[in-house]
Design an enzyme around this catalytic site. Structure first.
Site: not given
Length: 401
Positions: A173, A343, A377
């Site tokens: 991320s 995601d 995620h």
């Protein structure tokens, strides 16, 4: 009765008691100590290192120099790996499962020298040479500064401490955004052997998260910044007020904020989710949230926008913030990118835009892309089947580079 996964919703509307949370997610005996709470509990050696950035932040790095059953801790043939966490978590996020599930443990047992970054503002990296977290100036940064100062500082420490070996980098991320920004300016290339990007974040303008998009569109982070707030603690009063603002919208489902922000994870178990809540979330700066909101509202990846031409001229000598030109990333850098179909942050359209920018001109032998349709995620870091789906091909990539 509320589950651990809806912890924030419990805080917001008092749908359950803290006793219920306590029964389901027992507190960690060492909530801020990765070495004591996770590594030592499973029999791994663990070291604590410190490094001071050029702008004065004193960062904590953790190190697992070898696996549980390897007593030769002086073996300099182990390749160093640096794991760089995402937004509002810290390095412990890589060790929240068992040794057969957690990436940090798997790498150590697989023959790597494993290092864990902890960015400024997180629980173990809150010191500064002259500032306190109570000082507004302490929080005067965004991911621009993490990319410019935190990233090179920790890479240089690992590089120097391991005898000048180039480092395999793994980011999740926000940890992917900063390495892309640094590479685009041809920085830290001399320190990095290869780069793995889990849920690569660069373009955010098409995010599927309604909550994230609404917060950006109503300039919510900017409002709190204007009101004089500087630290964003995800379980603090500012977060509480922000949730009140966004959760009043009937289109926003705040019952499960994990899914509302990052997408519906397929492969988390209760114990791992509770472990996450014991160690995370971590603080970031309100200014950082403003910067990320700017990325949601606008296409492209730019430095922080001060909101007017005069202030931008003062900081950048131009009326608009400079772009990070990802197409300028050198084509020989080995890169492994993996993303998920569920995601909401690293959503498929934005990630495909990033991939088109990188893959079309990159050396084909030095880039690999893995798509996992069911993953959201958090699955890439704490999914119970990530070792088979993601980590095994990633280690194969390391071995080829």
């Amino acid at each position: 009765m509320c589950s651990c996964k809806c912890f924030y919703r419990c805080i917001l509307v008092d749908c359950c008691s803290m006793d219920d949370i306590g029964q389901r997610c027992p507190p960690s005996p060492h909530p801020f100590s990765m070495c004591k709470s996770e590594a030592a509990a499973f029999g791994y050696p663990c070291e604590d290192h410190k490094v001071t950035t050029e702008d004065g932040y004193i960062l904590s790095l953790k190190r697992i120099p070898h696996g549980r059953f390897d007593t030769n801790s002086t073996n300099n043939t182990r390749q160093p790996v640096l794991l760089f966490h995402g937004l509002m978590v810290d390095g412990v996020s890589w060790l929240l499962g068992t040794p057969k599930q957690s990436l940090g443990f798997l790498l150590a047992d697989g023959g790597f020298d494993v290092w864990f970054a902890n960015t400024r503002g997180t629980n173990t990296s809150r010191n500064h040479t002259s500032l306190s977290p109570k000082d507004p100036a302490y929080w005067n940064w965004t991911w621009d500064e993490i990319a410019a100062y935190d990233l090179p500082s920790v890479l240089e420490l690992v590089y120097n401490h391991t005898g000048g070996q180039k480092v395999h980098y793994i980011g999740h991320s926000l940890g992917t955004l900063i390495i892309l920004a640094a590479f685009s300016e041809h920085k830290v290339l001399h320190l990095v052997r290869s780069a793995v990007l889990l849920c690569p974040i660069a373009y955010l303008s098409r995010t599927k998260s309604k909550l994230t998009r609404l917060a950006a569109e109503i300039f919510l982070a900017e409002a709190f910044h204007f009101l004089g707030y500087h630290e964003f603690n995800p379980v603090g009063p500012v977060a509480h007020e922000i949730l009140i603002q966004v959760c009043g919208n009937p289109e926003i489902d705040c019952y499960d904020l994990f899914s509302a922000v990052a997408g519906p994870d397929c492969c988390l178990n209760t114990s791992t989710t509770c472990a996450f809540l014991q160690h995370a979330p971590q603080s970031t700066s309100i200014k950082n949230l403003v910067h990320l909101s700017q990325m949601v509202r606008h296409q492209g990846i730019r430095r922080y926008d001060y909101g007017n031409a005069k202030d931008n001229m003062k900081h950048y000598n131009q009326p608009r913030p400079p772009l990070y030109n990802l197409s300028s990333i050198p084509t020989h850098v080995p890169m492994f990118l993996t993303h998920g179909g569920q995601d909401f942050l690293g959503d498929v359209p934005d990630t495909r835009h990033l991939l088109r920018t990188l893959v079309r001109s990159h050396d084909s032998d030095n880039i690999e892309v893995l798509y996992v349709p069911d993953y959201a995620h958090a699955d890439f870091v704490i999914g119970f089947n990530a070792p088979q789906l993601v980590y095994a091909p990633m280690v194969d990539f390391f071995q080829r580079h």
